[in-house]
Motif scaffolding. Structure first.
Motif, PDB file in Angstrom:
ATOM      1  N   PHE A 334       4.738   3.327 -26.458  1.00 19.45           N
ATOM      2  CA  PHE A 334       4.563   2.703 -27.464  1.00 19.45           C
ATOM      3  C   PHE A 334       4.241   3.729 -28.557  1.00 19.45           C
ATOM      4  O   PHE A 334       5.052   3.634 -29.863  1.00 19.45           O
ATOM      5  N   LEU A 335       3.493   4.553 -28.401  1.00 20.46           N
ATOM      6  CA  LEU A 335       2.985   5.537 -29.623  1.00 20.46           C
ATOM      7  C   LEU A 335       4.001   6.282 -30.024  1.00 20.46           C
ATOM      8  O   LEU A 335       4.355   6.767 -31.195  1.00 20.46           O
ATOM      9  N   GLU A 336       4.944   6.863 -29.223  1.00 19.35           N
ATOM     10  CA  GLU A 336       6.129   7.616 -29.484  1.00 19.35           C
ATOM     11  C   GLU A 336       6.924   7.421 -30.434  1.00 19.35           C
ATOM     12  O   GLU A 336       7.743   8.166 -31.050  1.00 19.35           O
ATOM     13  N   GLN A 337       6.993   6.018 -30.645  1.00 21.88           N
ATOM     14  CA  GLN A 337       7.958   5.404 -31.527  1.00 21.88           C
ATOM     15  C   GLN A 337       7.585   5.535 -33.058  1.00 21.88           C
ATOM     16  O   GLN A 337       8.404   5.330 -34.063  1.00 21.88           O
ATOM     17  N   PHE A 338       6.350   6.194 -33.438  1.00 23.26           N
ATOM     18  CA  PHE A 338       6.124   6.034 -34.844  1.00 23.26           C
ATOM     19  C   PHE A 338       5.914   7.632 -35.241  1.00 23.26           C
ATOM     20  O   PHE A 338       5.306   8.521 -34.551  1.00 23.26           O
TER      21      PHE A 338
END
Ligand code: FA5
Length: 338
Positions: A334-338
């Motif tokens: 999830f976090l890698e998408q930002f």
């Protein structure tokens, strides 16, 4: 006897010449000059030599020792430099080999959002203040016009440490702490973590708020409106509209909840805005004169506005996220998408 010393010297010289490596040199050094070495043994027996012969015998011994030592050192030096050159040759670094990939981390999307909002208010002249997350009931409630039996306390499900200490439920207590210690004009933001016993798709027990307030002579609702408009346009774009809806907070009067036109459907209605075209992002109002008075200000002289927004709520809208619980889960996918 002198001949014996000289033949030891020659023998050592021969052996040093034949040495192949540092280990050989080390062995020869021990053999002749070590504690129990051949030459050392002769030196120890110097006392048993007759007085007349002793000076010459001693001199010859010393010269031989210096000769062997010198030869050993030179040979050792040579071996060391050969060894170094060999290792430079064999261990040469190939700079063309691709390096190992070290993945870069980045700030959490909530931190990114908080930093962006903080920068906007700093550019508008606001100072950043902080307050404790473990807070006195007095600052969290009482000094904000919510006495112990006030029903408005039920609006915020509170984690109590004991009767007088809570995990702060909002960043509003920082208003009181700052007002207590400073005189107006004040233009302050207070970002930080807050806690409520609350959990579903749009609520988590630990989340972030950013409190903003301004106190001076002649601060009006229009000042609040102007600041918030600027903020919303900076974060969501100039096309986003704002709506002030009458509401109630014990510490502001009048109070409002501020909605923005839905950033997903642009106001036409979708499931994020539940078909209304509007989404609530923050609470605000004019600071209640009772709060100003309790903080030591003359409410006839000073007025102020205050607002408090949920950072996760803003981040959800900014990035189109439909479940707030994804933020604290810290799943890298999830976090890698930002
Ligand atoms: C307050 O906390 C007031 N202190 C805000 C305020 C400040 C009003 C100054 C007037 C003047 P409220 O309970 O509505 O208000 O919370 C503010 C925002 O916090 C909400 O709009 C929402 O975005 C966010 N929020 C509230 N509860 C949660 C939760 N459990 N999880 C995530 N965000 C939450």
């Amino acid at each position: 006897m002198l001949n014996e010393i000289l033949s030891i010297k020659n023998l050592a010289g021969e052996e040093i010449k034949k040495a192949c490596n540092l280990k050989d040199i080390q062995d020869i050094r021990i053999k002749y000059l070590g504690k129990k070495g051949v030459l050392t043994g002769r030196m120890k027996s110097l006392g048993s030599i007759s007085k007349e012969d002793r000076p010459e015998y001693g001199r010859t011994l010393n010269e031989s020792k210096n000769f062997i030592e010198d030869l050993l050192n030179r040979q050792e030096e040579q071996f060391r430099s050969t060894e170094l050159n060999q290792s430079i040759q064999t261990q040469r670094i190939d700079v063309t080999v691709p390096g190992c990939f070290v993945p870069f981390g980045h700030l959490h999307p909530v931190t990114q959002t908080l930093d962006e909002i903080t920068a906007i208010f700093i550019s508008l002249g606001f100072n950043v203040e902080e307050g404790p997350e473990i807070e006195l009931d007095f600052y969290n409630f009482e000094a904000l016009n919510m006495p112990r039996d006030h029903p408005a306390r039920d609006m915020q499900d509170t984690f109590y440490i004991n009767d007088d200490v809570v995990l702060r439920t909002h960043t509003s207590p920082v208003q009181v702490r700052v007002m207590e210690k400073n005189i107006p004009p004040l233009r302050v933001i207070a970002p930080g973590k807050v806690y409520r016993c609350d959990a579903d798709v749009s609520h988590i027990p630990m989340f972030h708020q950013l409190e903003g307030f301004m106190v001076d002579k002649d601060i009006r609702m229009t000042d609040l409106k102007g600041m918030l408009e600027l903020f919303v346009h900076s974060v969501f774009g100039i096309d986003t509209s704002l709506r002030f809806r009458p509401s109630f907070f014990p510490f502001t009067e009048p109070s409002a909840e501020i909605d923005i036109s839905c950033v997903i459907c642009k106001g036409t209605g979708c499931n994020v805005c539940k078909g209304t075209g509007w989404i609530e992002i923050l609470g605000a109002g004019m600071i209640n004169p009772r709060v100003l008075e309790m903080s030591g200000y003359d409410p006839d002289l000073y007025t102020g506005f205050a607002f408090g927004l949920g950072i996760e709520r803003v981040a959800m809208l900014k990035y189109g996220i439909d479940d707030i619980r994804l933020f604290p889960e810290n799943d890298k996918r999830f976090l890698e998408q930002f």
